[in-house]
Design a protein around this motif. Sequence first.
Motif, PDB file in Angstrom:
ATOM      1  N   ILE A  42      55.771   5.499  54.517  1.00 37.04           N
ATOM      2  CA  ILE A  42      55.511   5.995  53.349  1.00 37.04           C
ATOM      3  C   ILE A  42      56.902   7.250  53.506  1.00 37.04           C
ATOM      4  O   ILE A  42      57.112   8.002  54.495  1.00 37.04           O
ATOM      5  N   ASP A  43      57.899   6.957  52.491  1.00 37.82           N
ATOM      6  CA  ASP A  43      59.014   8.194  52.532  1.00 37.82           C
ATOM      7  C   ASP A  43      58.584   9.103  51.383  1.00 37.82           C
ATOM      8  O   ASP A  43      58.129   8.606  50.229  1.00 37.82           O
ATOM      9  N   VAL A  75      57.276   3.230  49.138  1.00 36.08           N
ATOM     10  CA  VAL A  75      56.785   2.383  50.226  1.00 36.08           C
ATOM     11  C   VAL A  75      57.254   0.991  49.734  1.00 36.08           C
ATOM     12  O   VAL A  75      57.132   0.676  48.601  1.00 36.08           O
ATOM     13  N   ILE A  76      57.611   0.280  50.980  1.00 37.34           N
ATOM     14  CA  ILE A  76      57.601  -1.242  50.665  1.00 37.34           C
ATOM     15  C   ILE A  76      56.294  -1.833  51.368  1.00 37.34           C
ATOM     16  O   ILE A  76      56.144  -1.597  52.237  1.00 37.34           O
ATOM     17  N   VAL A  77      55.680  -2.710  50.549  1.00 39.96           N
ATOM     18  CA  VAL A  77      54.415  -3.091  50.997  1.00 39.96           C
ATOM     19  C   VAL A  77      54.646  -4.410  51.908  1.00 39.96           C
ATOM     20  O   VAL A  77      55.292  -5.120  51.815  1.00 39.96           O
ATOM     21  N   THR A  78      54.084  -4.163  53.205  1.00 34.59           N
ATOM     22  CA  THR A  78      54.013  -4.960  54.247  1.00 34.59           C
ATOM     23  C   THR A  78      52.851  -5.602  54.771  1.00 34.59           C
ATOM     24  O   THR A  78      51.665  -5.108  54.118  1.00 34.59           O
ATOM     25  N   ALA A  87      45.729   2.575  51.165  1.00 30.82           N
ATOM     26  CA  ALA A  87      47.103   2.667  51.279  1.00 30.82           C
ATOM     27  C   ALA A  87      47.844   3.240  50.150  1.00 30.82           C
ATOM     28  O   ALA A  87      48.752   3.855  50.165  1.00 30.82           O
ATOM     29  N   LEU A  88      47.488   2.721  48.707  1.00 26.48           N
ATOM     30  CA  LEU A  88      47.927   3.191  47.545  1.00 26.48           C
ATOM     31  C   LEU A  88      47.383   4.640  47.368  1.00 26.48           C
ATOM     32  O   LEU A  88      48.442   5.548  46.850  1.00 26.48           O
ATOM     33  N   THR A 122      57.077   2.730  43.655  1.00 22.55           N
ATOM     34  CA  THR A 122      57.425   4.457  43.829  1.00 22.55           C
ATOM     35  C   THR A 122      56.352   5.146  43.057  1.00 22.55           C
ATOM     36  O   THR A 122      55.787   4.760  42.123  1.00 22.55           O
ATOM     37  N   CYS A 123      56.004   6.116  43.500  1.00 22.28           N
ATOM     38  CA  CYS A 123      55.215   7.005  43.153  1.00 22.28           C
ATOM     39  C   CYS A 123      55.846   8.592  42.638  1.00 22.28           C
ATOM     40  O   CYS A 123      56.104   9.111  43.364  1.00 22.28           O
TER      41      CYS A 123
END
Length: 148
Positions: A15-16, A29-32, A46-47, A89-90
Amino acid sequence: MAMIPRTGYRALSAIDTESLGNGQARGTVIVTEDHLNRSGIMHGGALATLADSALGRAVATALEPGQAPSTASMTMSYMASANPGDALTCMATVRKRGRQTAVVEADVVRDSDGRLIAHAVATFVIVTRRSDVIVDAEKELSPVADPA
């Protein structure tokens, strides 16, 4: 504003966060595969981590030097699933800041279509940073060396 370096758990979760100032922050975040639950979609925890990271960063932009935010409670409402490869994006915003607490809201959206994935509301306690701990953006929390 500057991106905050990934450290500790945020580094593990990929997460950035970015401080936007004035009680606002963004988390991405990009979901992996590492983010998935047994059903193959992004795990709710994770969310929640994404939301909590952005919420805390938003509160931090509204604090005085020497103060730090600490999550007291957080409610997540999940609206849709996120899948591997989704960029999320949050956006978090402080709604009310008092002397000892702050109330913050955030929306997590999928970048590709703007779909709302989750909504979070949290209360943060405003604490005084411990003077016996140094926060180094490149490292974890480390105790201050004893001069003796």
